[in-house]
Design a protein around this motif. Structure first.
Motif, PDB file in Angstrom:
ATOM      1  N   TYR A  66       0.837  -1.206   0.000  1.00 44.82           N
ATOM      2  CA  TYR A  66       0.000   0.000   0.000  1.00 44.82           C
ATOM      3  C   TYR A  66       0.870   1.254   0.000  1.00 44.82           C
ATOM      4  O   TYR A  66       0.597   2.224  -0.721  1.00 44.82           O
ATOM      5  CB  TYR A  66      -0.914   0.006   1.226  1.00 44.82           C
ATOM      6  CG  TYR A  66      -2.351  -0.363   0.921  1.00 44.82           C
ATOM      7  CD1 TYR A  66      -3.165   0.490   0.195  1.00 44.82           C
ATOM      8  CD2 TYR A  66      -2.888  -1.560   1.364  1.00 44.82           C
ATOM      9  CE1 TYR A  66      -4.476   0.159  -0.091  1.00 44.82           C
ATOM     10  CE2 TYR A  66      -4.200  -1.914   1.087  1.00 44.82           C
ATOM     11  CZ  TYR A  66      -4.995  -1.054   0.360  1.00 44.82           C
ATOM     12  OH  TYR A  66      -6.292  -1.369   0.079  1.00 44.82           O
ATOM     13  N   ALA A  67       1.926   1.240   0.819  1.00 44.33           N
ATOM     14  CA  ALA A  67       2.812   2.408   0.889  1.00 44.33           C
ATOM     15  C   ALA A  67       3.500   2.648  -0.450  1.00 44.33           C
ATOM     16  O   ALA A  67       3.586   3.801  -0.920  1.00 44.33           O
ATOM     17  CB  ALA A  67       3.851   2.190   1.991  1.00 44.33           C
ATOM     18  N   ALA A  68       3.977   1.576  -1.080  1.00 46.05           N
ATOM     19  CA  ALA A  68       4.647   1.722  -2.379  1.00 46.05           C
ATOM     20  C   ALA A  68       3.672   2.228  -3.443  1.00 46.05           C
ATOM     21  O   ALA A  68       4.024   3.078  -4.274  1.00 46.05           O
ATOM     22  CB  ALA A  68       5.239   0.376  -2.806  1.00 46.05           C
ATOM     23  N   SER A  69       2.442   1.739  -3.393  1.00 49.09           N
ATOM     24  CA  SER A  69       1.430   2.207  -4.353  1.00 49.09           C
ATOM     25  C   SER A  69       1.139   3.688  -4.153  1.00 49.09           C
ATOM     26  O   SER A  69       0.971   4.430  -5.133  1.00 49.09           O
ATOM     27  CB  SER A  69       0.141   1.392  -4.193  1.00 49.09           C
ATOM     28  OG  SER A  69       0.351   0.036  -4.517  1.00 49.09           O
ATOM     29  N   ALA A  70       1.077   4.109  -2.888  1.00 54.37           N
ATOM     30  CA  ALA A  70       0.809   5.523  -2.598  1.00 54.37           C
ATOM     31  C   ALA A  70       1.930   6.404  -3.150  1.00 54.37           C
ATOM     32  O   ALA A  70       1.680   7.481  -3.709  1.00 54.37           O
ATOM     33  CB  ALA A  70       0.664   5.734  -1.098  1.00 54.37           C
ATOM     34  N   VAL A  71       3.179   5.943  -2.993  1.00 53.36           N
ATOM     35  CA  VAL A  71       4.321   6.701  -3.528  1.00 53.36           C
ATOM     36  C   VAL A  71       4.224   6.800  -5.052  1.00 53.36           C
ATOM     37  O   VAL A  71       4.425   7.870  -5.646  1.00 53.36           O
ATOM     38  CB  VAL A  71       5.647   6.042  -3.124  1.00 53.36           C
ATOM     39  CG1 VAL A  71       6.819   6.679  -3.872  1.00 53.36           C
ATOM     40  CG2 VAL A  71       5.857   6.141  -1.623  1.00 53.36           C
ATOM     41  N   LEU A  72       3.880   5.704  -5.697  1.00 50.29           N
ATOM     42  CA  LEU A  72       3.768   5.702  -7.161  1.00 50.29           C
ATOM     43  C   LEU A  72       2.619   6.594  -7.622  1.00 50.29           C
ATOM     44  O   LEU A  72       2.717   7.280  -8.648  1.00 50.29           O
ATOM     45  CB  LEU A  72       3.571   4.274  -7.667  1.00 50.29           C
ATOM     46  CG  LEU A  72       4.785   3.354  -7.504  1.00 50.29           C
ATOM     47  CD1 LEU A  72       4.431   1.909  -7.855  1.00 50.29           C
ATOM     48  CD2 LEU A  72       5.934   3.840  -8.380  1.00 50.29           C
ATOM     49  N   TRP A  73       1.528   6.594  -6.866  1.00 55.79           N
ATOM     50  CA  TRP A  73       0.420   7.488  -7.206  1.00 55.79           C
ATOM     51  C   TRP A  73       0.858   8.952  -7.089  1.00 55.79           C
ATOM     52  O   TRP A  73       0.484   9.788  -7.917  1.00 55.79           O
ATOM     53  CB  TRP A  73      -0.765   7.221  -6.269  1.00 55.79           C
ATOM     54  CG  TRP A  73      -1.755   6.273  -6.865  1.00 55.79           C
ATOM     55  CD1 TRP A  73      -1.628   4.915  -6.978  1.00 55.79           C
ATOM     56  CD2 TRP A  73      -2.998   6.603  -7.463  1.00 55.79           C
ATOM     57  NE1 TRP A  73      -2.720   4.387  -7.598  1.00 55.79           N
ATOM     58  CE2 TRP A  73      -3.580   5.385  -7.908  1.00 55.79           C
ATOM     59  CE3 TRP A  73      -3.677   7.792  -7.645  1.00 55.79           C
ATOM     60  CZ2 TRP A  73      -4.811   5.359  -8.537  1.00 55.79           C
ATOM     61  CZ3 TRP A  73      -4.921   7.759  -8.273  1.00 55.79           C
ATOM     62  CH2 TRP A  73      -5.468   6.554  -8.719  1.00 55.79           C
TER      63      TRP A  73
END
Length: 214
Positions: free
Chosen positions: A17-24
């Motif tokens: 989830y954290a990595a996805s948030a960074v990519l977003w």
């Protein structure tokens, strides 16, 4: 390919989830879209939604399906494809129950991010040698690298989340998940590649303005 709830340990899905948030966040800084292309993006995103909802169940509880993400990546670039596919996955998880809520970050990383970027760069590297082959392999590779990512994360669950040797989440090892997931996806990738070539050629012939800058 979507992973349901209950298959993945928090030690895996929270960082995802954290990595996805960074990519977003990165995508929000990079993505720009011309207003005249919005309708095309919405149409191809809807097509991707339909492709992903027609899923073939696989042993162990996941599924295999077309994605349409290579087509998005080739036409709109990897970041915009990532955003569009992520939104499709959010709608599928929250409204239609396709893929879990806890595993949404993982599904976004595997399907939207890995699928978009691998498809885009396979096409970029190969298109000068043979454009049709490059389009086909973009579809095939995008589906299969996403599947590899999923197979790996499922396969490590018995290693990273177990008590006294008893798995708390997904119980099968990497060898089993790789075999169960990759064999059908290698075949589905052939269909994804062919569909990507057909639709890309059709759109390029009939909507040339979309490709003028590419």
């Amino acid at each position: 390919m979507h992973i349901p709830d209950g298959f993945i340990s928090p030690i895996t899905y929270i960082p995802a989830y954290a990595a996805s948030a960074v990519l977003w966040y990165i995508a929000s800084k990079k993505v720009e879209i011309d207003s005249q292309n919005v309708s095309f993006l919405a149409t191809l995103s809807a097509l991707s939604f339909v492709f992903m909802m027609i899923a073939i169940p696989l042993p162990g509880g996941t599924s295999a399906h077309l994605s349409g993400i290579a087509l998005l990546a080739l036409i709109f670039g990897p970041w915009l494809s990532f955003v569009a596919a992520s939104l499709v996955l959010v709608v599928e998880a929250l409204i239609f129950g396709e893929g879990g809520v806890t595993t949404l970050g993982i599904n976004i990383l595997a399907i939207a991010f890995v699928g978009s970027f691998s498809s885009y760069y396979v096409y970029k590297v190969l298109k000068r040698r043979n454009e049709t082959l490059a389009i086909f392999l973009a579809g095939w590779v995008g589906v299969n690298l996403s599947a590899v990512f999923i197979a790996f994360l499922l396969g490590i669950q018995p290693i990273i989340a177990s008590i006294d040797g008893k798995p708390l989440f997904f119980p099968f090892d990497i060898k089993t998940t790789t075999l169960a997931i990759m064999v059908p996806h290698m075949l589905i990738g052939l269909v994804e590649g062919a569909v990507t070539v057909i639709l890309y050629r059709f759109l390029k012939k009939n909507f040339k303005v979309m490709f003028d800058d590419r």
